[in-house]
Design a protein around this motif. Structure first.
Motif, PDB file in Angstrom:
ATOM      1  N   UNK A  40      -6.058  -9.925  -2.125  1.00  0.00           N
ATOM      2  CA  UNK A  40      -5.050  -9.202  -1.835  1.00  0.00           C
ATOM      3  C   UNK A  40      -5.167  -8.647  -0.199  1.00  0.00           C
ATOM      4  N   UNK A  41      -4.043  -8.843   0.543  1.00  0.00           N
ATOM      5  CA  UNK A  41      -4.269  -8.432   1.937  1.00  0.00           C
ATOM      6  C   UNK A  41      -4.295  -6.966   1.949  1.00  0.00           C
ATOM      7  N   UNK A  42      -5.162  -6.333   2.435  1.00  0.00           N
ATOM      8  CA  UNK A  42      -5.759  -5.054   2.468  1.00  0.00           C
ATOM      9  C   UNK A  42      -4.501  -4.099   3.081  1.00  0.00           C
ATOM     10  N   UNK A  43      -4.108  -3.284   2.339  1.00  0.00           N
ATOM     11  CA  UNK A  43      -2.854  -2.197   2.978  1.00  0.00           C
ATOM     12  C   UNK A  43      -1.634  -2.866   2.533  1.00  0.00           C
ATOM     13  N   UNK A  44      -1.547  -3.958   1.626  1.00  0.00           N
ATOM     14  CA  UNK A  44      -0.328  -4.579   1.252  1.00  0.00           C
ATOM     15  C   UNK A  44      -0.548  -4.925  -0.268  1.00  0.00           C
ATOM     16  N   UNK A  45       0.729  -5.187  -0.792  1.00  0.00           N
ATOM     17  CA  UNK A  45       0.648  -5.776  -2.024  1.00  0.00           C
ATOM     18  C   UNK A  45       0.668  -7.300  -2.069  1.00  0.00           C
ATOM     19  N   UNK A  46       0.580  -7.811  -1.101  1.00  0.00           N
ATOM     20  CA  UNK A  46       0.699  -9.314  -1.026  1.00  0.00           C
ATOM     21  C   UNK A  46      -0.666  -9.872  -1.436  1.00  0.00           C
TER      22      UNK A  46
END
Length: 928
Positions: A40-46
């Motif tokens: 997961x990309x930190x700070x996102x839900x991607x």
């Protein structure tokens, strides 16, 4: 100019929608791939997940530099920096030091390490499911510390903790992705009959003990949380095929098949879907005991025989009264009744194996649609549907063949990292289910009604006695005469009577269950931690409406559905206070208010403190008050179970249950009573004697021993619970210890009482004569006891690595009931748990490349089982299960060969069920 502008806009658009591509591989410290790891990309839900070989590809519109977090259950998470496009990463995840590092959600409704949980919590994840020695993940719960799993059927196991368990386990809640898994008709969980498919299970958490402060009335004795895999995180098709045999002395060797299929796909970062299908088929553990329920050492030769797994012999009468009636009608000569002793005689019953085929089957499917409308936001909307049908054996007041049972669930939910709101409906249908006890009773009655059978028996007894026969010879001749022409299993007459009974919902002539009940549930929770930083505060609530619709076959809903509702609201505040060094104190306070439309509201507070000495030692303590509302059965049941009539004590239920006409043409008419009478359920609560005193009257003949029962109508039950625990690590040894004390108020129980057909209890004459003449009806009343009921216990779990990389685990659990049985002989508590339990396992997930094994052992002390079906001692048992597994990465497969109860020594966990034999299986799991 326009062309130049258009090209410029296209260039800007192309730049704006350029993609960053990241490739990588996730492995453990042994360079073995980790499938299903979350990236997961930190700070996102991607994000994405790694495939079976640990590989992943992540495309995003995010522009480097940014960071990605890689995590997987059982491993310590890792954070990597992405500095450019088309970067290739190799990520190594180290195995978590211990289970103490694993994260749970259930204890506080928020993610936290088990190490810091304010109360006791058990957990199994993907690794434990893979390595369980049980035939499936649900059976693997038997190996958890402090957990009792009572086997009702191959497809129905009842989970419980800390005592007070029966198969109708209304004190213990099971949630699947937030949905209650209890059946509306019976108001308790039915195991995994229509539950989760194993290939979709992400984790299972279990909270033993009272959990009412956050989860409401049904979480009184514990709660089981089952979470499924998200299609955003776990894509692809997974298949599990399990084939084996079950082996039991009574049923022989029989085929066992269990198939699970999961398909999930992420269509985009915004939309994903999944579907699951499960199929299980086998032969149930046959129940064949012919031991007499009521007479220790009794056999089928006894006159008043009532075999445990023999049905139809529950119908009995005193032939002295029959002789009086026949003499009064002129069928017997004057004075003939003097030749007949006061002797209770039962009809001849049928074995359970003649009334069921022991077909165990489960077919279930579920599907889900998931939508994340806002990019880089955790907001998610979802719809989930579940359906299931199956065949099983259920044991309550009687033994029931649950055939073609159907249950469906539909849920709508909206949630993000800070809140959820969901609503769901659960509905069931009884299918072709029937009561095996009443099937035996009504096959007998289809051949020869009770009055005729007992009349023939008594007449033949008198004739034989007049001919000079001894008492034993006269009884033998009487039974032979009464049994003339009896329908025998296997004959067309028997089969025709059987078919009529199981398709007739009138218990006077048949045994079929009818049901189409539902409940509607809504709940929500909001966590304010993103808005305030001085503490974590949560608020939430729930609402439920029941709609009982059994057409009068279970409940008193003869003229339409019974509807009622309940609601609850709660709040929790959590605060961590740091001290010098690694020391910290975590304080948690929770309170919940619940209200049923039938009862006053009730507050359930919980206070807990967890003191962390350092990263290896944590001490916790908690105090809480829990409660539970009376169940649907406690309130509205109206069921003639043969030996006793079950009548719920909701105020408007007492007069709604009316008995069939009761025959008092014997001794009752001599006292000026009508030939037949009827009773309402109210007599159980306002005109009854205690069963113990009626029994004593029969033994002593002294009317002074009769004691008025008249139990109070039911109210909610309360518990005050105290717990102290320790979690820690000493070098390689991980320790988890807890001890508790529970004190109950207004304990909900069933009390069997006796209501005379005529007279008022305590009048010293007419009601006493009714009892003496056997003119009475037994009722099982739902009430609260004012007796002191307490329980206490402790559990100790130890685990460590030995001999290099081998896992050795063990646990001991002590559970004790504090109750004066002698002073309260008629109060039924259903404690039903052994005083001592010991469990151990030994294994290695990587004995050598791709090969692992596990062996587990369970010991249960003997204990006394108490329930409405019957009471008896459950002997101690020792069970050994084992499995070996082998992974073949080239075909994305894992194979498991396993067996349960390898010693072959059969055992049982409840009075009246079939002996549990052995199971041997081979499974093939693909891409899971």
């Amino acid at each position: 100019m326009r062309a130049i502008l258009l090209l410029a806009l296209m260039a800007i658009g192309t730049f704006g929608f350029s993609q960053t591509n990241i490739n990588g591989n996730v492995v453990d410290q042994n360079n073995e791939p980790i499938p299903g790891a979350n990236i997961v990309i930190v700070g996102t839900t991607i994000g994405t997940v790694s495939d079976f070989d640990g590989n992943f590809n992540l495309e995003t519109s995010e522009v480097p530099p940014f960071k990605i977090e890689i995590s997987s259950i059982g491993y310590t998470s890792n954070t990597q920096s992405v500095t450019g496009n088309n970067q290739t990463l190799t990520i190594i995840l180290n195995e978590s030091q211990t289970f103490l590092d694993e994260v749970v959600i259930s204890a506080s409704r928020t993610p936290e390490r088990i190490f810091e949980s304010p109360v006791t919590v058990e957990r199994i994840g993907l690794s434990e499911i893979k390595n369980t020695t049980a035939a499936d993940f649900y059976g693997g719960l038997e190996n958890l510390k402090g957990v009792d799993v009572n086997t009702n059927s191959l497809t129905f196991k009842s989970v419980n903790t800390r005592g007070f368990a029966s198969f109708a386990n209304t004190r213990f809640m099971q949630l699947v992705d937030g949905m209650d898994n209890s059946t509306p008709a019976l108001n308790f969980p039915i195991g995994n009959l229509v539950g989760m498919v194993e290939t979709d299970v992400l984790s299972v958490e279990l909270l033993p003990g009272a959990s009412s402060a956050l989860y409401g009335a049904n979480a009184f004795n514990g709660i089981l949380f089952m979470r499924s895999k998200s299609p955003f995180d776990y894509e692809g098709i997974s298949v599990s095929i399990k084939q084996g045999i079950t082996s039991q002395e009574s049923a022989g060797d029989n085929s066992y098949t269990d198939v699970g299929i999961r398909a999930a796909h992420k269509f985009s970062d915004k939309f994903a879907a999944k579907v699951n299908f499960g199929y299980l088929k086998g032969t149930d553990w046959a129940a064949t005991s012919e031991v007499d329920k009521t007479t220790p050492g009794g056999t089928r030769a006894d006159l008043n025989y009532d075999g445990i797994n023999v049905y139809g012999d529950e119908v009995s009468t005193d032939i002295k009264g029959v002789a009086l009636t026949l003499e009064g009608l002129g069928v017997l000569p004057a004075g003939a009744n003097a030749l007949v002793p006061s002797q209770i005689v039962s009809r001849t019953g049928y074995n359970e194996r003649d009334l069921t085929n022991y077909n165990a089957e489960s077919i279930k499917a579920d599907w889900g649609l998931y939508y994340r409308p806002i990019e880089d936001n955790s907001l998610e909307l979802s719809y989930v549907g579940k359906v299931g049908t199956g065949n099983t054996i259920y044991q309550g007041t009687n033994r029931y063949n649950i055939a073609g049972f159907f249950q469906e669930q539909h849920k709508l939910e909206i949630k993000n990292d800070n809140f959820f709101v969901r609503g769901y409906v659960v509905g069931d249908k009884a299918g072709n289910s029937y009561d095996m006890v009443f099937t035996g009773i009504n096959i007998n009655r289809a051949w020869k009604d009770d009055n005729t059978w007992f009349g023939e028996y008594t007449g033949a007894y008198v004739t034989a006695t007049l001919s000079g026969a001894t008492d034993a010879q006269a009884h033998a001749a009487a039974r032979a005469q009464a049994e003339t022409g009896r329908f025998l299993p296997g004959t067309p007459e028997f089969q025709a009577a059987f078919n009529r009974s199981i398709n007739d919902p009138n218990l006077a002539t048949g045994s079929k269950f009818q049901d189409a009940s539902k409940y509607y549930h809504a709940d929500g929770n909001y966590n304010f931690s993103h808005l305030i930083d001085w503490a974590e505060i949560q608020v939430g609530g729930s609402f439920r409406e029941y709609s009982l619709n059994s057409a009068g076959t279970i409940y008193t809903d003869y003229d339409g559905a019974i509807n009622y509702s309940e609601f609850g609201v709660y709040s929790q505040i959590q605060k961590s206070l740091p001290f010098e060094g690694e020391k910290s104190l975590k304080l948690t306070g929770s309170i919940r208010y619940d209200k049923s439309e039938f009862f006053d509201g009730f507050f359930s507070p919980r206070l807990s403190a967890g003191f962390t000495l350092n990263r290896n030692h944590n001490i916790r303590a908690s105090a809480q008050t829990g409660f539970r509302n009376p169940t649907t059965q406690d309130l509205f049941i109206g069921l003639d179970a043969g030996r006793a009539i079950l009548v719920g004590s909701a105020p408007d239920n007492l007069d709604r249950y009316v008995t069939a006409p009761l025959d008092v043409s014997g001794g009752g008419q001599l006292l000026g009573q009508p030939a037949t009478i009827t009773q309402t359920g109210a007599v159980a609560y306002n005109n009854s004697y205690t069963l113990a005193s009626v029994t004593e009257l029969g033994e002593t003949g002294n009317p002074a021993v009769l004691e008025i029962a008249n139990p109070d109508i039911i109210n909610p039950e309360k518990v005050t619970s105290f717990e102290i625990g320790y979690r820690g690590k000493v070098e390689k040894l991980v320790i988890d210890f807890s001890t508790y004390y529970n004190s109950y108020e207004d304990f909900i129980s069933q009390e069997v009482v006796v209501a005379p057909y005529y007279g008022t209890v305590g009048d010293g004459s007419l009601s006493v004569a009714a009892i003496a003449n056997n003119d009475f009806q037994a009722y099982s009343a739902y009430t609260n006891t004012d007796a002191n009921v307490n329980s206490y216990g402790a559990s100790l779990g130890l685990s460590m690595k030995v001999l290099g990389n081998f896992d050795l685990d063990g646990s001991y659990t002590y559970t004790k009931l504090d109750f004066d049985r002698d002073a309260n002989p008629d109060v039924m508590l259903n404690f039903n748990t052994p005083e001592h339990k010991f469990k151990a396992s030994f294994g290695n997930e990587q004995l050598f490349n791709n090969f692992g094994f596990n062996v587990s052992y369970r010991f249960s002390d003997d204990y006394f089982w108490e329930a409405t079906f019957g009471n008896g001692v459950i002997p101690e048992f020792h069970v050994v299960d084992a499995q070996i597994n082998y992974e073949v990465p080239s075909i994305k497969s894992s194979f498991k060969l396993g067996g349960t109860n390898l010693t072959g020594k059969e055992y049982y966990t409840a009075f009246g069920t079939g002996y549990i034999g052995s199971m041997y299986y081979l499974s093939w799991t693909i891409n899971n």
